[in-house]
Design an enzyme around this catalytic site. Structure first.
Site, PDB file in Angstrom:
ATOM      1  N   THR A  95       0.327   0.539   1.442  1.00 56.21           N
ATOM      2  CA  THR A  95      -0.078  -0.044   0.152  1.00 56.21           C
ATOM      3  C   THR A  95       0.003   1.042  -0.927  1.00 56.21           C
ATOM      4  O   THR A  95      -0.777   1.996  -0.909  1.00 56.21           O
ATOM      5  CB  THR A  95      -1.521  -0.581   0.215  1.00 56.21           C
ATOM      6  OG1 THR A  95      -1.620  -1.501   1.289  1.00 56.21           O
ATOM      7  CG2 THR A  95      -1.888  -1.270  -1.095  1.00 56.21           C
ATOM      8  N   LYS A 170       0.392  -7.122  -3.343  1.00 64.28           N
ATOM      9  CA  LYS A 170      -0.634  -6.533  -2.458  1.00 64.28           C
ATOM     10  C   LYS A 170      -1.822  -6.012  -3.277  1.00 64.28           C
ATOM     11  O   LYS A 170      -2.985  -6.193  -2.906  1.00 64.28           O
ATOM     12  CB  LYS A 170       0.006  -5.410  -1.627  1.00 64.28           C
ATOM     13  CG  LYS A 170      -0.969  -4.630  -0.761  1.00 64.28           C
ATOM     14  CD  LYS A 170      -1.655  -5.492   0.266  1.00 64.28           C
ATOM     15  CE  LYS A 170      -2.706  -4.712   1.043  1.00 64.28           C
ATOM     16  NZ  LYS A 170      -3.629  -5.573   1.775  1.00 64.28           N
TER      17      LYS A 170
HETATM   18  N1  LIG Z   1      -6.739  -0.515   7.613  1.00 60.83           N
HETATM   19  C1  LIG Z   1      -6.472  -1.692   7.068  1.00 60.83           C
HETATM   20  O1  LIG Z   1      -7.194  -2.695   7.279  1.00 60.83           O
HETATM   21  C2  LIG Z   1      -5.297  -1.903   6.181  1.00 60.83           C
HETATM   22  C3  LIG Z   1      -4.646  -0.845   5.573  1.00 60.83           C
HETATM   23  N2  LIG Z   1      -3.587  -1.079   4.745  1.00 60.83           N
HETATM   24  C4  LIG Z   1      -2.876   0.017   4.124  1.00 60.83           C
HETATM   25  O2  LIG Z   1      -2.058   0.600   5.135  1.00 60.83           O
HETATM   26  C5  LIG Z   1      -1.955   2.015   4.948  1.00 60.83           C
HETATM   27  C6  LIG Z   1      -2.467   2.723   6.202  1.00 60.83           C
HETATM   28  O3  LIG Z   1      -3.808   2.356   6.401  1.00 60.83           O
HETATM   29  P1  LIG Z   1      -4.658   2.843   7.677  1.00 60.83           P
HETATM   30  O4  LIG Z   1      -3.803   2.846   8.874  1.00 60.83           O
HETATM   31  O5  LIG Z   1      -5.894   2.042   7.647  1.00 60.83           O
HETATM   32  O6  LIG Z   1      -4.976   4.336   7.237  1.00 60.83           O
HETATM   33  P2  LIG Z   1      -5.470   5.588   8.098  1.00 60.83           P
HETATM   34  O7  LIG Z   1      -6.266   6.415   7.169  1.00 60.83           O
HETATM   35  O8  LIG Z   1      -6.057   5.154   9.374  1.00 60.83           O
HETATM   36  O9  LIG Z   1      -4.086   6.339   8.425  1.00 60.83           O
HETATM   37  C7  LIG Z   1      -3.377   6.986   7.409  1.00 60.83           C
HETATM   38  C8  LIG Z   1      -2.076   7.535   7.964  1.00 60.83           C
HETATM   39  O10 LIG Z   1      -1.407   8.267   6.917  1.00 60.83           O
HETATM   40  C9  LIG Z   1      -1.155   9.599   7.368  1.00 60.83           C
HETATM   41  N3  LIG Z   1      -1.178  10.528   6.247  1.00 60.83           N
HETATM   42  C10 LIG Z   1      -2.148  10.697   5.317  1.00 60.83           C
HETATM   43  N4  LIG Z   1      -1.800  11.624   4.412  1.00 60.83           N
HETATM   44  C11 LIG Z   1      -0.568  12.071   4.793  1.00 60.83           C
HETATM   45  C12 LIG Z   1       0.336  13.028   4.262  1.00 60.83           C
HETATM   46  N5  LIG Z   1       0.056  13.730   3.155  1.00 60.83           N
HETATM   47  N6  LIG Z   1       1.497  13.221   4.906  1.00 60.83           N
HETATM   48  C13 LIG Z   1       1.803  12.518   6.017  1.00 60.83           C
HETATM   49  N7  LIG Z   1       1.001  11.597   6.581  1.00 60.83           N
HETATM   50  C14 LIG Z   1      -0.172  11.373   5.965  1.00 60.83           C
HETATM   51  C15 LIG Z   1      -2.237   9.880   8.382  1.00 60.83           C
HETATM   52  O11 LIG Z   1      -1.852  10.964   9.215  1.00 60.83           O
HETATM   53  P3  LIG Z   1      -2.958  11.843  10.011  1.00 60.83           P
HETATM   54  O12 LIG Z   1      -3.255  11.070  11.262  1.00 60.83           O
HETATM   55  O13 LIG Z   1      -2.306  13.134  10.263  1.00 60.83           O
HETATM   56  O14 LIG Z   1      -4.171  11.961   9.097  1.00 60.83           O
HETATM   57  C16 LIG Z   1      -2.255   8.534   9.117  1.00 60.83           C
HETATM   58  O15 LIG Z   1      -1.175   8.413   9.991  1.00 60.83           O
HETATM   59  C17 LIG Z   1      -2.763   2.305   3.677  1.00 60.83           C
HETATM   60  O16 LIG Z   1      -1.877   2.312   2.587  1.00 60.83           O
HETATM   61  C18 LIG Z   1      -3.730   1.145   3.587  1.00 60.83           C
HETATM   62  O17 LIG Z   1      -4.154   0.901   2.273  1.00 60.83           O
HETATM   63  C19 LIG Z   1      -3.103  -2.342   4.531  1.00 60.83           C
HETATM   64  C20 LIG Z   1      -3.700  -3.413   5.123  1.00 60.83           C
HETATM   65  C21 LIG Z   1      -4.853  -3.275   5.954  1.00 60.83           C
HETATM   66  O1  LIG Z   2      -5.624  -3.988   2.819  1.00 60.36           O
HETATM   67  C1  LIG Z   2      -6.487  -4.427   3.549  1.00 60.36           C
HETATM   68  C2  LIG Z   2      -6.473  -5.733   4.130  1.00 60.36           C
HETATM   69  O2  LIG Z   2      -7.421  -6.079   4.879  1.00 60.36           O
HETATM   70  O3  LIG Z   2      -5.532  -6.484   3.863  1.00 60.36           O
END
Ligand SMILES: NC(=O)C1=CN([C@@H]2O[C@H](COP(=O)(O)OP(=O)(O)OC[C@H]3O[C@@H](n4cnc5c(N)ncnc54)[C@H](OP(=O)(O)O)[C@@H]3O)[C@@H](O)[C@H]2O)C=CC1
Ligand SMILES: O=CC(=O)O
Length: 294
Positions: A95, A170
């Site tokens: 997102t 989104k």
């Molecule tokens: N969780 C949810 O319910 C939902 C989330 N989203 C969206 O999906 C995306 C992922 O969410 P989510 O999985 O929950 O997030 P998390 O915080 O669980 O995971 C984030 C991921 O991004 C990586 N990351 C962060 N910073 C960097 C960087 N500078 N360089 C490389 N990798 C990086 C992390 O790596 P590392 O493990 O090394 O920290 C990890 O793999 C977001 O944009 C979120 O808004 C959308 C729908 C639902």
């Molecule tokens: O981005 C979060 C979700 O629940 O959708």
């Protein structure tokens, strides 16, 4: 089909795991490489950098935290751009704002690759169950090719047109969701303080026009002050911030979203950023501990 997968956080791990269970060959990369191990146990291969994943796979998906992360994974050393070329597709399901997505799209296309943004609506459990709603935009041909992947990850895929439309859709959805979470928090608090049972409030809401899966799922845990992270609060605040920027751009007044953003920001300043976004209830109740920002 072999796909690359960059980012194994809450969502990426569940999505990559689902692809493996449905017979896709998956090569994974995560900034913290140790997080790849669980996926390797399920049959994934590891690519040691984003560039190596793209080199190996015709199609690569990213699911990363925020604009800074998606830009870094594409443009930095050993990033996606080093190996993207004609015939390869890059699908970013994170997102982010439309501007970030467009920047990536332009760079990928310049190198001969194709790009699709495809943020998702739905959280950890829908990701595990293949019930996401996929909001794609960009290269239509890539969308058609990657549909078998989307069919495993989601219950419905939309193709919304040119790059930016998926990102904007989104953000609008999550702006509404964040405001609803604040409204629920205020309602639970008001019920409690005025001598009503919060659980009975949830029961009443569930029977009427305000019934929705989010209140049903999160409400009972909120009453117990339990916030295991499915959608981290720091990401919800990022989405409110980006949606408010979109509102600025289009001169759309959004006082409810702005107030909700303040509550999420305050929650972050109290160290609640890594908890589920429903932890904003602690701010509304005034019971948040003091803590470090996340
Ligand atoms: N969780 C949810 O319910 C939902 C989330 N989203 C969206 O999906 C995306 C992922 O969410 P989510 O999985 O929950 O997030 P998390 O915080 O669980 O995971 C984030 C991921 O991004 C990586 N990351 C962060 N910073 C960097 C960087 N500078 N360089 C490389 N990798 C990086 C992390 O790596 P590392 O493990 O090394 O920290 C990890 O793999 C977001 O944009 C979120 O808004 C959308 C729908 C639902
Ligand atoms: O981005 C979060 C979700 O629940 O959708």
């Amino acid at each position: 089909m072999e796909v690359g997968f960059l980012g194994l956080g809450i969502m990426g791990k569940a999505m990559a795991s689902r692809l493996l269970k449905h017979g896709f060959r998956v090569t994974v990369w995560n900034r913290t490489l140790s997080k790849c191990e669980e996926l390797v146990e399920q049959g994934a291969s590891i690519g040691e950098t984003p560039a190596l994943v793209v080199k190996k796979c015709k199609y690569t998906i990213a699911m990363l935290s925020d604009p800074a992360a998606v830009l870094s994974v594409v443009f930095d050393k050993d990033g996606v751009l080093e190996q993207i070329s004609e015939g390869k597709g890059y699908i970013d399901m994170s997102t982010v704002d439309a501007e970030t997505s467009s920047k990536i799209s332009e760079a990928i296309i310049k190198k001969g690759g194709s790009f699709l943004e495809a943020p998702v609506s739905g959280s950890k459990k829908p990701a595990e169950d293949g019930q996401l709603i996929i909001l794609s935009a960009g290269d239509k041909a890539l969308y058609e090719v990657i549909l078998p992947v989307f069919d495993v990850l989601g219950k419905k895929s939309f193709f919304l047109g040119e790059v930016g439309k998926g990102a904007r859709m989104k953000l609008v959805v999550n702006m509404i969701m964040g405001s609803m979470m604040n409204a629920l928090s205020e309602g639970l608090c008001l019920a409690d303080k005025s001598g009503l049972s919060p659980q009975t409030l949830l029961d009443v809401l569930d029977l009427g026009a305000c019934s929705n899966p989010m209140f049903k799922l999160k409400g009972p845990a909120m009453i117990e002050s339990k916030y295991p992270p499915a959608f981290p609060l720091k990401h919800q605040q990022k989405d409110m911030r980006l949606a408010l920027c979109l509102g600025d751009e289009h001169a759309v007044s959004m006082p409810i979203a702005a107030a909700s953003n303040e509550a999420f920001k305050k929650a972050r300043s109290h160290g609640l950023g890594d908890l589920d976004f429903s932890a904003v209830y602690e701010i509304v109740k005034g019971t948040a501990p003091s803590g470090n920002a996340a």
